[in-house]
Scaffold this motif. Structure first.
Motif, short mmCIF file in Angstrom:
data_model
loop_
_atom_site.label_atom_id
_atom_site.label_comp_id
_atom_site.label_asym_id
_atom_site.label_seq_id
_atom_site.Cartn_x
_atom_site.Cartn_y
_atom_site.Cartn_z
N HIS A 1 29.84 -68.67 -38.14
CA HIS A 1 29.97 -68.45 -39.69
C HIS A 1 29.09 -69.23 -40.46
O HIS A 1 28.56 -70.44 -39.97
N GLU A 2 29.13 -69.10 -41.99
CA GLU A 2 28.39 -70.25 -42.94
C GLU A 2 29.56 -71.29 -43.06
O GLU A 2 30.59 -71.13 -43.23
N ALA A 3 28.96 -72.48 -42.59
CA ALA A 3 29.70 -73.48 -42.85
C ALA A 3 29.74 -74.08 -44.41
O ALA A 3 29.06 -74.74 -44.97
N LEU A 4 30.81 -73.50 -44.96
CA LEU A 4 30.79 -73.36 -46.58
C LEU A 4 31.86 -74.55 -47.09
O LEU A 4 31.74 -75.20 -47.85
N VAL A 5 33.16 -74.07 -46.50
CA VAL A 5 34.51 -74.92 -47.16
C VAL A 5 34.54 -76.31 -46.33
O VAL A 5 34.91 -76.06 -45.16
N LEU A 6 33.99 -77.28 -46.77
CA LEU A 6 33.95 -78.44 -45.89
C LEU A 6 35.02 -79.30 -45.66
O LEU A 6 35.10 -79.67 -44.37
N ASP A 7 36.13 -78.86 -46.41
CA ASP A 7 37.42 -79.66 -45.88
C ASP A 7 38.01 -78.73 -44.81
O ASP A 7 38.40 -79.23 -43.99
N TYR A 8 37.37 -77.56 -44.76
CA TYR A 8 38.19 -76.69 -43.38
C TYR A 8 37.21 -77.19 -42.20
O TYR A 8 37.78 -77.29 -41.06
N GLU A 9 35.91 -77.21 -42.43
CA GLU A 9 35.09 -77.58 -41.30
C GLU A 9 35.40 -78.87 -40.55
O GLU A 9 35.40 -79.01 -39.64
N GLN A 10 35.65 -79.72 -41.87
CA GLN A 10 35.91 -81.02 -41.21
C GLN A 10 37.00 -81.10 -40.50
O GLN A 10 37.36 -81.87 -39.56
N ALA A 11 38.09 -80.36 -40.91
CA ALA A 11 39.47 -80.64 -40.13
C ALA A 11 39.51 -79.99 -38.80
O ALA A 11 40.07 -80.40 -37.90
N LEU A 12 38.29 -79.26 -38.62
CA LEU A 12 38.11 -78.60 -37.11
C LEU A 12 36.95 -79.42 -36.43
O LEU A 12 36.70 -78.94 -35.28
N THR A 13 36.73 -80.50 -37.00
CA THR A 13 35.59 -81.16 -36.30
C THR A 13 36.11 -82.43 -35.65
O THR A 13 36.91 -83.31 -36.07
N ARG A 14 35.91 -82.57 -34.12
CA ARG A 14 36.61 -83.42 -33.47
C ARG A 14 35.47 -84.05 -32.34
O ARG A 14 34.55 -83.24 -32.04
N PRO A 15 35.72 -85.13 -31.79
CA PRO A 15 34.75 -85.84 -30.95
C PRO A 15 35.09 -84.93 -29.42
O PRO A 15 36.22 -84.51 -29.05
N ASP A 16 33.89 -84.75 -28.67
CA ASP A 16 33.92 -84.11 -27.40
C ASP A 16 34.71 -85.27 -26.33
O ASP A 16 34.08 -86.36 -26.58
N SER A 17 35.54 -84.90 -25.63
CA SER A 17 36.11 -86.00 -24.90
C SER A 17 35.13 -86.78 -24.02
O SER A 17 35.35 -87.84 -23.54
N SER A 18 34.42 -86.00 -23.44
CA SER A 18 33.46 -86.49 -22.24
C SER A 18 32.24 -87.29 -22.89
O SER A 18 31.92 -88.15 -22.37
N THR A 19 31.81 -87.06 -24.04
CA THR A 19 30.67 -87.51 -24.57
C THR A 19 30.66 -88.27 -25.90
O THR A 19 30.02 -89.19 -26.34
N GLY A 20 31.98 -88.00 -26.65
CA GLY A 20 32.30 -88.52 -27.90
C GLY A 20 31.21 -88.00 -29.19
O GLY A 20 31.58 -88.52 -30.16
N LEU A 21 30.63 -87.23 -28.71
CA LEU A 21 29.65 -86.39 -29.87
C LEU A 21 30.71 -85.31 -30.66
O LEU A 21 31.54 -85.00 -30.03
N MET A 22 30.58 -85.32 -31.93
CA MET A 22 31.29 -84.60 -32.80
C MET A 22 30.93 -83.11 -32.62
O MET A 22 29.72 -82.57 -32.74
N TYR A 23 31.86 -82.06 -32.59
CA TYR A 23 31.55 -80.80 -32.58
C TYR A 23 32.45 -80.03 -33.60
O TYR A 23 33.66 -80.47 -33.83
N ASP A 24 31.91 -79.34 -34.48
CA ASP A 24 32.96 -78.24 -35.22
C ASP A 24 33.34 -77.48 -34.35
O ASP A 24 32.59 -76.35 -33.98
N THR A 25 34.58 -77.47 -34.39
CA THR A 25 35.32 -76.49 -33.31
C THR A 25 35.54 -75.17 -33.72
O THR A 25 36.48 -74.33 -33.15
N SER A 26 35.22 -74.99 -35.11
CA SER A 26 35.82 -73.68 -35.90
C SER A 26 34.68 -72.43 -35.32
O SER A 26 35.23 -71.25 -35.55
N ALA A 27 33.67 -72.79 -34.74
CA ALA A 27 32.70 -71.68 -34.30
C ALA A 27 31.55 -72.35 -33.41
O ALA A 27 31.43 -73.53 -33.46
N HIS A 28 31.09 -71.58 -32.39
CA HIS A 28 29.88 -71.93 -31.94
C HIS A 28 28.95 -72.46 -32.57
O HIS A 28 28.26 -73.69 -32.23
N PHE A 29 28.35 -71.64 -33.42
CA PHE A 29 27.16 -71.95 -34.42
C PHE A 29 27.69 -71.66 -35.58
O PHE A 29 28.38 -70.80 -36.36
N VAL A 30 27.30 -72.73 -36.52
CA VAL A 30 27.48 -72.79 -38.03
C VAL A 30 26.10 -72.78 -38.91
O VAL A 30 25.11 -73.18 -38.18
#
Ligand code: PEP
Ligand code: CO
Length: 448
Positions: A236-265
């Motif tokens: 989806h379009e990453a538009l409402v940044l408060d929403y996307e940010q709330a679902l953005t978390r570090p990956d436990s194995s690499t520490g890299l941040m992922y927006d877990t709201s969708a595979h592709f934004v």
């Protein structure tokens, strides 16, 4: 503040930058409560899945696969039902089969679904009969009904958007792997109204060919597992940044941040300001991301976006989704592609033949001509052929239902028909037989 290119992701660094198209939430405290709640909810997708998609998109950039990305312009909460989701998946699966069979290329299937609940708008308000109200910005923000109550942005809708995304994604995962997407079901996807249309009949013949090929393979003792399920991604379009940010978390194995709201934004045409919050948000996540690029983009803008969003030049990281309009694609696209190849950069180039071709019909309906959609697609293929680059995919708006929102198609809809079933919450979508018409043409264009 000028964000540094390629610096380590800083969570929420976008907050210091201007964010276009954000709702004017009347109660910031309530927004805060909602985003804290969202931050505690499970991820909708996993980092590992995003990485696999990134690998698939790298294959697209290398010319080895083709993207089919599509779904509603705007999903609605009311549309998160088993029937509606199944109908959209049927459309996607039918198109994918036509493309795989017709163009003999692996298709990377990305739904514009399970999160496409927020829309950028041209004007902040809408007037009807002298009353002015905030414009509808998607079900994640406010209601489409023209009342003050419905149109006031309500943060509780973000939670509902999350839950509807979860329900939709769950259905998609079940349909994709639970037997429904098995290639042996190729006829079952062609039901009801589509089957009667010229495109549906053409599809039926192709499905017959596939049946015979499958029977032949079985007779030879081959019955590969790959035919029993499909790989399907959400976007989806990453538009409402408060929403996307709330679902953005570090990956436990690499520490890299992922927006877990969708595979592709992706970042839209209206929010791709290089120094704006949306590009900065996209820079900080490791998902594969896209940027929409319209006819006024300059080569320097595109190169700067690549520098900012893909400093490592990973071919699957950044997809450029061009939406030029049928009349401009042949002039506006070549300079952008030339600039990118001059730098030796490989990206998936995806054609959105919808958003540059919208107009208002005499009846007042916002519509598109299938003819223009096909014309932009043809231009996209021609330009890539002439420059020696790979036409990497299409990004479209469709629905599974027999709506009358776009004009044209082999089962022709004329402007006077638009009133019959015009149901979109935002832009006009192709109905299933128009989507199939498009898939057949794209397969022919791809074969060249
Ligand atoms: C969309 O994809 O619905 C959209 C608003 O597109 P764009 O950003 O290309 O205008
Ligand atoms: Co749209």
């Amino acid at each position: 503040m000028e964000p540094k290119s390629g610096s380590a992701p800083v969570p929420a660094s976008w907050r210091d930058l201007p964010a276009a198209q954000q709702p004017a939430w009347p109660d910031p405290h309530r927004l805060q409560q909602v985003t804290s709640e969202l931050a505690g909810l499970p991820p909708l997708v996993f980092a590992g899945e995003c990485d696999v998609l990134r690998g698939r998109l790298a294959a697209v950039a290398r010319g080895e696969a083709f993207v089919l990305q599509g779904g509603d312009c705007a999903e609605t909460f009311a549309g998160a039902t088993a029937d509606a989701v199944r109908a959209k998946l049927q459309t996607l699966l039918q198109m994918a089969v036509v493309l795989t069979y017709g163009a003999s290329v692996p298709i990377v299937k990305i739904g514009r679904l399970a999160g496409q609940f927020a829309k950028p708008r041209t004007r902040p308000t809408e007037s009807r009969d002298g009353t002015e109200l905030p414009v509808y910005r998607g079900d994640a923000i406010n209601g489409v009904e023209f009342t003050e109550q419905a149109r006031t942005p309500d943060p509780a809708r973000l939670l509902r958007a999350y839950h509807c995304s979860a329900v939709t994604l769950n259905l998609c995962r079940a349909f994709a792997t639970g037997g429904y997407a098995d290639l042996h079901q190729v006829h079952a996807w062609n039901q009801d109204f589509v089957k009667q249309s010229p495109a549906g009949q053409r599809y039926e013949r192709l499905a017959g060919d596939i049946d015979r090929a499958l029977a032949f393979m079985r007779a030879c003792g081959a019955d590969p597992e790959e035919l029993r399920a499909v790989e399907l991604y959400s976007s989806h379009e990453a538009l409402v940044l408060d929403y996307e940010q709330a679902l953005t978390r570090p990956d436990s194995s690499t520490g890299l941040m992922y927006d877990t709201s969708a595979h592709f934004v992706w970042v839209g045409e209206r929010t791709r300001d290089l120094n704006g919050a949306h590009v900065e948000f996209a820079r900080g996540i490791s998902n594969p991301v896209g940027v929409k690029v319209g006819p006024d983009a300059k080569p320097a803008d595109v190169l700067a976006l690549i520098d900012r969003l893909n400093p490592a030049r990973d071919p699957g990281r950044l997809t450029l989704i061009t939406r030029m309009g049928a009349s401009r694609v042949r002039d506006a696209l070549p300079p952008l592609i030339s600039a990118v190849i001059a730098e030796g950069i490989k990206v998936p180039w995806v054609c959105d033949p919808m958003h540059g071709n919208t107009f208002e019909a005499p009846s007042g309906h916002k519509t598109r001509r299938l003819h223009d959609v096909l014309e932009e697609t043809a231009g996209f293929f021609e330009v890539h052929r002439s420059l020696g680059t790979h036409p990497g995919g299409i990004h479209i708006e469709f629905t599974g239902d027999n709506v009358t929102e776009c004009v044209g198609g082999s089962h022709e809809i004329v402007a006077d028909d638009l009133y019959q079933r015009y149901e979109t919450a935002c832009d006009p979508r192709l109905n299933r037989s128009q989507a199939l018409d498009l898939a057949f043409t794209v397969a022919e264009n791809y074969r060249g």
